[in-house]
Design a protein around this motif. Structure first.
Motif, PDB file in Angstrom:
ATOM      1  N   ARG A   1     -37.684  47.795 -22.341  1.00  0.00           N
ATOM      2  CA  ARG A   1     -38.778  47.912 -21.373  1.00  0.00           C
ATOM      3  C   ARG A   1     -38.290  47.531 -19.971  1.00  0.00           C
ATOM      4  NH1 ARG A   1     -42.569  45.150 -24.005  1.00  0.00           N
ATOM      5  NH2 ARG A   1     -43.355  47.011 -25.016  1.00  0.00           N
ATOM      6  N   THR A   2     -37.563  46.413 -19.850  1.00  0.00           N
ATOM      7  CA  THR A   2     -37.149  45.947 -18.522  1.00  0.00           C
ATOM      8  C   THR A   2     -35.852  46.584 -18.022  1.00  0.00           C
ATOM      9  OG1 THR A   2     -36.039  44.017 -19.477  1.00  0.00           O
ATOM     10  CG2 THR A   2     -38.322  43.729 -18.760  1.00  0.00           C
ATOM     11  N   GLU A   3     -34.845  46.676 -18.892  1.00  0.00           N
ATOM     12  CA  GLU A   3     -33.512  47.121 -18.456  1.00  0.00           C
ATOM     13  C   GLU A   3     -33.305  48.627 -18.516  1.00  0.00           C
ATOM     14  OE1 GLU A   3     -31.303  45.136 -16.937  1.00  0.00           O
ATOM     15  OE2 GLU A   3     -32.900  43.650 -17.120  1.00  0.00           O
ATOM     16  N   ILE A   4     -34.217  49.337 -19.151  1.00  0.00           N
ATOM     17  CA  ILE A   4     -34.106  50.800 -19.198  1.00  0.00           C
ATOM     18  C   ILE A   4     -35.320  51.434 -18.506  1.00  0.00           C
ATOM     19  CG2 ILE A   4     -33.900  52.847 -20.671  1.00  0.00           C
ATOM     20  CD1 ILE A   4     -31.445  51.066 -20.996  1.00  0.00           C
ATOM     21  N   VAL A   5     -36.501  51.240 -19.059  1.00  0.00           N
ATOM     22  CA  VAL A   5     -37.701  51.925 -18.557  1.00  0.00           C
ATOM     23  C   VAL A   5     -38.035  51.482 -17.135  1.00  0.00           C
ATOM     24  CG1 VAL A   5     -40.174  52.323 -18.928  1.00  0.00           C
ATOM     25  CG2 VAL A   5     -38.610  52.277 -20.882  1.00  0.00           C
ATOM     26  N   GLU A   6     -38.183  50.176 -16.918  1.00  0.00           N
ATOM     27  CA  GLU A   6     -38.559  49.686 -15.581  1.00  0.00           C
ATOM     28  C   GLU A   6     -37.413  49.828 -14.587  1.00  0.00           C
ATOM     29  OE1 GLU A   6     -40.111  45.722 -16.119  1.00  0.00           O
ATOM     30  OE2 GLU A   6     -41.732  46.455 -17.419  1.00  0.00           O
ATOM     31  N   LYS A   7     -36.212  49.472 -15.010  1.00  0.00           N
ATOM     32  CA  LYS A   7     -35.061  49.522 -14.106  1.00  0.00           C
ATOM     33  C   LYS A   7     -34.846  50.923 -13.536  1.00  0.00           C
ATOM     34  CE  LYS A   7     -30.086  48.646 -13.931  1.00  0.00           C
ATOM     35  NZ  LYS A   7     -28.942  48.063 -14.651  1.00  0.00           N
ATOM     36  N   TYR A   8     -35.010  51.948 -14.379  1.00  0.00           N
ATOM     37  CA  TYR A   8     -34.758  53.313 -13.933  1.00  0.00           C
ATOM     38  C   TYR A   8     -36.039  54.072 -13.573  1.00  0.00           C
ATOM     39  CZ  TYR A   8     -30.025  52.377 -15.468  1.00  0.00           C
ATOM     40  OH  TYR A   8     -28.782  51.828 -15.621  1.00  0.00           O
ATOM     41  N   GLY A   9     -37.181  53.415 -13.636  1.00  0.00           N
ATOM     42  CA  GLY A   9     -38.441  53.994 -13.171  1.00  0.00           C
ATOM     43  C   GLY A   9     -38.981  55.150 -13.999  1.00  0.00           C
ATOM     44  N   PHE A  10     -38.818  55.087 -15.306  1.00  0.00           N
ATOM     45  CA  PHE A  10     -39.348  56.150 -16.161  1.00  0.00           C
ATOM     46  C   PHE A  10     -40.865  56.018 -16.261  1.00  0.00           C
ATOM     47  CE2 PHE A  10     -34.930  55.924 -17.890  1.00  0.00           C
ATOM     48  CZ  PHE A  10     -34.543  57.205 -17.521  1.00  0.00           C
ATOM     49  N   GLN A  11     -41.573  56.938 -15.617  1.00  0.00           N
ATOM     50  CA  GLN A  11     -43.037  56.899 -15.557  1.00  0.00           C
ATOM     51  C   GLN A  11     -43.718  57.470 -16.793  1.00  0.00           C
ATOM     52  OE1 GLN A  11     -44.704  55.421 -12.882  1.00  0.00           O
ATOM     53  NE2 GLN A  11     -42.597  54.770 -12.480  1.00  0.00           N
ATOM     54  N   LYS A  12     -43.061  58.387 -17.472  1.00  0.00           N
ATOM     55  CA  LYS A  12     -43.673  59.016 -18.641  1.00  0.00           C
ATOM     56  C   LYS A  12     -43.569  58.172 -19.909  1.00  0.00           C
ATOM     57  CE  LYS A  12     -43.194  63.854 -17.216  1.00  0.00           C
ATOM     58  NZ  LYS A  12     -42.616  65.167 -17.583  1.00  0.00           N
ATOM     59  N   VAL A  13     -42.751  57.129 -19.887  1.00  0.00           N
ATOM     60  CA  VAL A  13     -42.645  56.265 -21.073  1.00  0.00           C
ATOM     61  C   VAL A  13     -43.911  55.429 -21.136  1.00  0.00           C
ATOM     62  CG1 VAL A  13     -41.370  54.432 -22.246  1.00  0.00           C
ATOM     63  CG2 VAL A  13     -40.122  56.223 -21.006  1.00  0.00           C
ATOM     64  N   CYS A  14     -44.765  55.764 -22.091  1.00  0.00           N
ATOM     65  CA  CYS A  14     -46.055  55.077 -22.206  1.00  0.00           C
ATOM     66  C   CYS A  14     -46.020  53.956 -23.240  1.00  0.00           C
ATOM     67  CB  CYS A  14     -47.160  56.074 -22.525  1.00  0.00           C
ATOM     68  SG  CYS A  14     -46.925  56.923 -24.079  1.00  0.00           S
ATOM     69  N   ALA A  15     -44.961  53.896 -24.058  1.00  0.00           N
ATOM     70  CA  ALA A  15     -44.852  52.828 -25.051  1.00  0.00           C
ATOM     71  C   ALA A  15     -43.397  52.633 -25.443  1.00  0.00           C
ATOM     72  CB  ALA A  15     -45.681  53.164 -26.289  1.00  0.00           C
ATOM     73  N   VAL A  16     -43.044  51.380 -25.662  1.00  0.00           N
ATOM     74  CA  VAL A  16     -41.757  51.014 -26.248  1.00  0.00           C
ATOM     75  C   VAL A  16     -42.113  50.244 -27.508  1.00  0.00           C
ATOM     76  CG1 VAL A  16     -39.571  49.783 -25.957  1.00  0.00           C
ATOM     77  CG2 VAL A  16     -40.681  50.851 -23.965  1.00  0.00           C
ATOM     78  N   VAL A  17     -41.731  50.778 -28.656  1.00  0.00           N
ATOM     79  CA  VAL A  17     -42.143  50.179 -29.926  1.00  0.00           C
ATOM     80  C   VAL A  17     -40.944  49.884 -30.806  1.00  0.00           C
ATOM     81  CG1 VAL A  17     -44.406  51.306 -29.854  1.00  0.00           C
ATOM     82  CG2 VAL A  17     -42.523  52.415 -31.066  1.00  0.00           C
ATOM     83  N   ALA A  18     -41.144  48.945 -31.726  1.00  0.00           N
ATOM     84  CA  ALA A  18     -40.103  48.579 -32.682  1.00  0.00           C
ATOM     85  C   ALA A  18     -40.027  49.616 -33.787  1.00  0.00           C
ATOM     86  CB  ALA A  18     -40.398  47.203 -33.265  1.00  0.00           C
ATOM     87  N   GLY A  19     -38.824  49.992 -34.129  1.00  0.00           N
ATOM     88  CA  GLY A  19     -38.603  50.934 -35.217  1.00  0.00           C
ATOM     89  C   GLY A  19     -38.564  50.218 -36.551  1.00  0.00           C
ATOM     90  N   GLY A  20     -38.061  50.907 -37.552  1.00  0.00           N
ATOM     91  CA  GLY A  20     -38.017  50.346 -38.891  1.00  0.00           C
ATOM     92  C   GLY A  20     -36.600  50.288 -39.421  1.00  0.00           C
ATOM     93  N   ALA A  21     -36.512  49.975 -40.716  1.00  0.00           N
ATOM     94  CA  ALA A  21     -35.213  49.802 -41.361  1.00  0.00           C
ATOM     95  C   ALA A  21     -34.434  51.112 -41.449  1.00  0.00           C
ATOM     96  CB  ALA A  21     -35.406  49.220 -42.755  1.00  0.00           C
TER      97      ALA A  21
END
Length: 152
Positions: free
Chosen positions: A66-86
């Motif tokens: 969220r901070t080092e990829i989405v916010e840092k590079y200003g991705f506006q269309k990313v509406c959610a960052v969620v945890a994946g699974g095994a």
């Protein structure tokens, strides 16, 4: 052709990359000054065919992404960052659950460690999915020749 349906890109970035034998997952490796993951997100962000992006990553990397990829590079269309699974299919499921509404839409599932996505690919997938109900991108395989000496 104008857009007939909304579309969501679910970008998977939860893989461990164990086969590479690196300490850092391949989606976060530096490629020309940016993490490999940036290139997939950038392609979807810039595409007129994509309305929103769901980024799926490892549970311990949600805040980092969220901070080092989405916010840092200003991705506006990313509406959610969620945890994946095994497993990959668990991560796909988590990404699908994060889609903002149940309206009919086209969903792109993309491996964030595959950086060579183009606008042409996105457009073709969108149009072919409208036409046939589903679409998978494939690329021709190139022969690889490896030469090894007695030391491997």
């Amino acid at each position: 052709m104008s857009k007939e349906k909304k579309s969501t890109a679910v970008v998977l970035a939860a893989g461990q990359g164990k086969r590479m034998g690196m300490k850092i997952q391949k989606q976060f490796l530096d490629l020309k000054g940016k993490p490999v993951l940036w290139y997939s997100l950038h392609a979807f962000e810039a595409s007129e065919w994509i309305d929103e992006i769901i980024l799926v990553t490892g549970g311990d990397l949600v805040s980092y992404c969220r901070t080092e990829i989405v916010e840092k590079y200003g991705f506006q269309k990313v509406c959610a960052v969620v945890a994946g699974g095994a497993e990959r299919y668990h991560s796909v499921y988590q990404g699908l659950q994060a889609i903002s509404d149940t309206e009919q839409r086209i969903v792109f599932i993309h491996d964030g460690a595959r950086p060579f996505l183009t606008e042409e690919m996105i457009e073709r997938v969108y149009k072919e999915t409208l036409k046939y109900g589903a679409c998978v991108v494939g690329m021709p395989v190139k022969d690889t020749i490896k030469i090894a000496d007695e030391n491997g």
